[in-house]
Motif scaffolding. Structure first.
Motif, mmCIF file in Angstrom:
data_model
loop_
_atom_site.group_PDB
_atom_site.id
_atom_site.type_symbol
_atom_site.label_atom_id
_atom_site.label_comp_id
_atom_site.label_asym_id
_atom_site.label_seq_id
_atom_site.Cartn_x
_atom_site.Cartn_y
_atom_site.Cartn_z
ATOM 1 N N GLY A 195 -18.697 1.349 17.139
ATOM 2 C CA GLY A 195 -19.884 0.977 17.895
ATOM 3 C C GLY A 195 -20.668 -0.188 17.338
ATOM 4 O O GLY A 195 -21.771 -0.474 17.822
ATOM 5 N N TRP A 196 -20.110 -0.903 16.360
ATOM 6 C CA TRP A 196 -20.830 -2.037 15.797
ATOM 7 C C TRP A 196 -19.857 -3.009 15.142
ATOM 8 O O TRP A 196 -18.720 -2.662 14.831
ATOM 9 C CB TRP A 196 -21.881 -1.595 14.768
ATOM 10 N N ALA A 197 -20.337 -4.234 14.955
ATOM 11 C CA ALA A 197 -19.587 -5.260 14.232
ATOM 12 C C ALA A 197 -20.514 -5.891 13.207
ATOM 13 O O ALA A 197 -21.716 -6.032 13.442
ATOM 14 C CB ALA A 197 -19.078 -6.327 15.193
ATOM 15 N N GLU A 198 -19.955 -6.281 12.081
ATOM 16 C CA GLU A 198 -20.741 -7.025 11.096
ATOM 17 C C GLU A 198 -20.633 -8.496 11.423
ATOM 18 O O GLU A 198 -19.524 -9.032 11.594
ATOM 19 C CB GLU A 198 -20.231 -6.759 9.679
ATOM 20 N N PHE A 199 -21.776 -9.161 11.532
ATOM 21 C CA PHE A 199 -21.785 -10.581 11.890
ATOM 22 C C PHE A 199 -22.931 -11.270 11.176
ATOM 23 O O PHE A 199 -24.098 -10.895 11.352
ATOM 24 C CB PHE A 199 -21.940 -10.742 13.404
ATOM 25 N N ALA A 200 -22.605 -12.255 10.360
ATOM 26 C CA ALA A 200 -23.613 -13.045 9.649
ATOM 27 C C ALA A 200 -24.600 -12.156 8.893
ATOM 28 O O ALA A 200 -25.806 -12.428 8.870
ATOM 29 C CB ALA A 200 -24.351 -13.969 10.614
ATOM 30 N N GLY A 201 -24.077 -11.090 8.305
ATOM 31 C CA GLY A 201 -24.917 -10.184 7.537
ATOM 32 C C GLY A 201 -25.711 -9.195 8.355
ATOM 33 O O GLY A 201 -26.503 -8.418 7.801
ATOM 34 N N LEU A 202 -25.499 -9.175 9.668
ATOM 35 C CA LEU A 202 -26.206 -8.251 10.557
ATOM 36 C C LEU A 202 -25.233 -7.207 11.095
ATOM 37 O O LEU A 202 -24.040 -7.460 11.222
ATOM 38 C CB LEU A 202 -26.815 -9.013 11.740
ATOM 39 N N ARG A 203 -25.750 -6.047 11.444
ATOM 40 C CA ARG A 203 -24.953 -5.033 12.132
ATOM 41 C C ARG A 203 -25.268 -5.145 13.620
ATOM 42 O O ARG A 203 -26.385 -4.871 14.044
ATOM 43 C CB ARG A 203 -25.251 -3.631 11.612
ATOM 44 N N ILE A 204 -24.272 -5.551 14.394
ATOM 45 C CA ILE A 204 -24.435 -5.829 15.817
ATOM 46 C C ILE A 204 -23.794 -4.706 16.639
ATOM 47 O O ILE A 204 -22.601 -4.430 16.491
ATOM 48 C CB ILE A 204 -23.778 -7.177 16.196
ATOM 49 N N ALA A 205 -24.581 -4.061 17.484
ATOM 50 C CA ALA A 205 -24.043 -3.017 18.359
ATOM 51 C C ALA A 205 -23.062 -3.633 19.355
ATOM 52 O O ALA A 205 -23.344 -4.661 19.961
ATOM 53 C CB ALA A 205 -25.178 -2.316 19.103
ATOM 54 N N VAL A 206 -21.902 -2.988 19.508
ATOM 55 C CA VAL A 206 -20.871 -3.471 20.431
ATOM 56 C C VAL A 206 -20.323 -2.272 21.201
ATOM 57 O O VAL A 206 -19.649 -1.416 20.628
ATOM 58 C CB VAL A 206 -19.721 -4.184 19.695
ATOM 59 N N ASP A 207 -20.617 -2.213 22.474
ATOM 60 C CA ASP A 207 -20.137 -1.110 23.312
ATOM 61 C C ASP A 207 -18.725 -1.389 23.812
ATOM 62 O O ASP A 207 -18.275 -2.545 23.832
ATOM 63 C CB ASP A 207 -21.069 -0.924 24.510
ATOM 64 N N PRO A 208 -17.997 -0.344 24.239
ATOM 65 C CA PRO A 208 -16.655 -0.550 24.800
ATOM 66 C C PRO A 208 -16.665 -1.571 25.929
ATOM 67 O O PRO A 208 -17.553 -1.571 26.783
ATOM 68 C CB PRO A 208 -16.284 0.838 25.314
ATOM 69 N N GLY A 209 -15.686 -2.471 25.888
ATOM 70 C CA GLY A 209 -15.560 -3.495 26.916
ATOM 71 C C GLY A 209 -16.294 -4.788 26.623
ATOM 72 O O GLY A 209 -16.002 -5.817 27.225
ATOM 73 N N VAL A 210 -17.238 -4.737 25.687
ATOM 74 C CA VAL A 210 -18.030 -5.929 25.363
ATOM 75 C C VAL A 210 -17.270 -6.785 24.347
ATOM 76 O O VAL A 210 -16.623 -6.267 23.433
ATOM 77 C CB VAL A 210 -19.412 -5.532 24.813
ATOM 78 N N PHE A 211 -17.364 -8.103 24.514
ATOM 79 C CA PHE A 211 -16.715 -9.050 23.606
ATOM 80 C C PHE A 211 -17.183 -8.804 22.173
ATOM 81 O O PHE A 211 -18.372 -8.710 21.901
ATOM 82 C CB PHE A 211 -17.055 -10.473 24.036
ATOM 83 N N VAL A 212 -16.216 -8.711 21.258
ATOM 84 C CA VAL A 212 -16.525 -8.470 19.848
ATOM 85 C C VAL A 212 -16.799 -9.806 19.157
ATOM 86 O O VAL A 212 -15.949 -10.706 19.197
ATOM 87 C CB VAL A 212 -15.347 -7.755 19.154
ATOM 88 N N PRO A 213 -17.961 -9.982 18.531
ATOM 89 C CA PRO A 213 -18.229 -11.258 17.846
ATOM 90 C C PRO A 213 -17.220 -11.500 16.730
ATOM 91 O O PRO A 213 -16.956 -10.613 15.925
ATOM 92 C CB PRO A 213 -19.653 -11.091 17.302
ATOM 93 N N ARG A 214 -16.647 -12.702 16.713
ATOM 94 C CA ARG A 214 -15.658 -13.065 15.707
ATOM 95 C C ARG A 214 -16.335 -13.660 14.483
ATOM 96 O O ARG A 214 -17.366 -14.330 14.588
ATOM 97 C CB ARG A 214 -14.696 -14.101 16.264
ATOM 98 N N ARG A 215 -15.699 -13.467 13.342
ATOM 99 C CA ARG A 215 -16.275 -14.011 12.115
ATOM 100 C C ARG A 215 -16.349 -15.529 12.176
ATOM 101 O O ARG A 215 -17.290 -16.135 11.650
ATOM 102 C CB ARG A 215 -15.462 -13.558 10.896
ATOM 103 N N ARG A 216 -15.388 -16.195 12.832
ATOM 104 C CA ARG A 216 -15.420 -17.654 12.883
ATOM 105 C C ARG A 216 -16.681 -18.164 13.591
ATOM 106 O O ARG A 216 -17.127 -19.281 13.337
ATOM 107 C CB ARG A 216 -14.175 -18.210 13.568
ATOM 108 N N SER A 217 -17.256 -17.331 14.476
ATOM 109 C CA SER A 217 -18.453 -17.768 15.202
ATOM 110 C C SER A 217 -19.690 -17.785 14.316
ATOM 111 O O SER A 217 -20.737 -18.303 14.733
ATOM 112 C CB SER A 217 -18.680 -16.862 16.416
ATOM 113 N N GLU A 218 -19.585 -17.267 13.091
ATOM 114 C CA GLU A 218 -20.697 -17.399 12.151
ATOM 115 C C GLU A 218 -20.979 -18.877 11.862
ATOM 116 O O GLU A 218 -22.115 -19.259 11.575
ATOM 117 C CB GLU A 218 -20.393 -16.646 10.861
#
Length: 266
Positions: free
Chosen positions: A60-83
């Motif tokens: 239910g979450w992704a780590e991105f730029a030091g933040l914990r980002i909520a990610v629900d099913p079906g939603v695009f997962v933030p990629r590390r390269r986008s940091e």
């Protein structure tokens, strides 16, 4: 970590994930064991991951730029390269700047830029839009502490008209995978993320063309449009931005395999 996460159980989870083809089985096992509150929940999470669901959707979450980002099913997962895109955008965000995150998905980019700006003592005025209702719900949760306004709709059409000519930083992480390459993506993306978040049309630049064509109407003088692209598409993406009358340049972060175009309105 829950008390039931014994060494034997940890080893069992790692083995199950390896058998399912998870390259980073040890790290994923650590995350799943920490996230699960009960053995039954852990079993369901491991089963979901073994069946190919993205790890971020499972927990239910992704780590991105030091933040914990909520990610629900079906939603695009933030990629590390986008940091890298977030970092480049943050460099342009002066105190009180109007920042817009188009195609915001979970809101990760906007949240990262807002966090950097707030940490530096100069908060920004943040807006975000996405066409996907599920993504908008996620973005509203992730941006709840930033005073951001999140809108559901198609690109600029979702924004208040009063922002025309006022946007100083325009982040547009548009889909840029060519339609014919979608089937080559890992199943985690191809089967579990919304196709409109991935598919950029025949050459991958269809949505970018729409954004760059309208961007000069929304950018303030000296305002910057920043977007991610692939290294092989960079030259054509530059040409698209320049055709819209923007002064554009490419930045590259090799360690992240990240390519960002910054296009400035004169």
């Amino acid at each position: 970590m829950p008390v039931f996460a014994s060494a034997v159980l940890r080893s069992s989870v790692v083995s199950r994930l390896r058998a399912a083809g998870c390259v980073f089985a040890e790290e994923e096992a650590r995350i799943l064991l920490a996230a699960a509150a009960t053995p039954a929940e852990l079993a369901a999470m491991v089963r979901g991951r073994a069946q190919g669901r993205p790890l971020e959707h499972v927990v239910g979450w992704a780590e991105f730029a030091g933040l914990r980002i909520a990610v629900d099913p079906g939603v695009f997962v933030p990629r590390r390269r986008s940091e890298f895109l977030a970092a480049e955008a943050a460099r342009h965000a002066r105190a009180g700047a109007v920042v817009v995150d188009l195609c915001c998905g979970s809101g990760a980019l906007g949240a990262a830029v807002a966090a950097v700006a707030t940490g530096a003592g100069h908060p920004v005025e943040l807006y975000a839009t996405d066409l996907d209702p599920g993504a908008v719900r996620c973005a509203r949760r992730n941006l709840a502490g930033t005073a951001a306004r999140v809108f559901e709709g198609d690109l600029f059409a979702a924004l208040p008209d009063a922002l025309r000519g006022r946007v100083e930083v325009l982040i547009a992480n548009v889909p840029y995978v060519p339609s014919g390459d979608i089937e080559l993506l890992p199943p985690e993306a191809r089967l579990h993320e919304a196709r409109p978040a991935l598919d950029g049309g025949a050459d991958g630049l269809d949505v970018l063309r729409r954004v760059t064509a309208a961007a000069p109407q929304w950018l303030a003088a000296g305002g910057a449009l920043l977007f991610e692209t692939s290294e092989r598409q960079a030259a054509e993406a530059l040409a698209v931005a320049r055709a819209a009358g923007l002064t554009a340049a490419v930045s590259r972060a090799e360690e992240l395999d990240a390519t960002v175009v910054t296009a400035v309105r004169g």
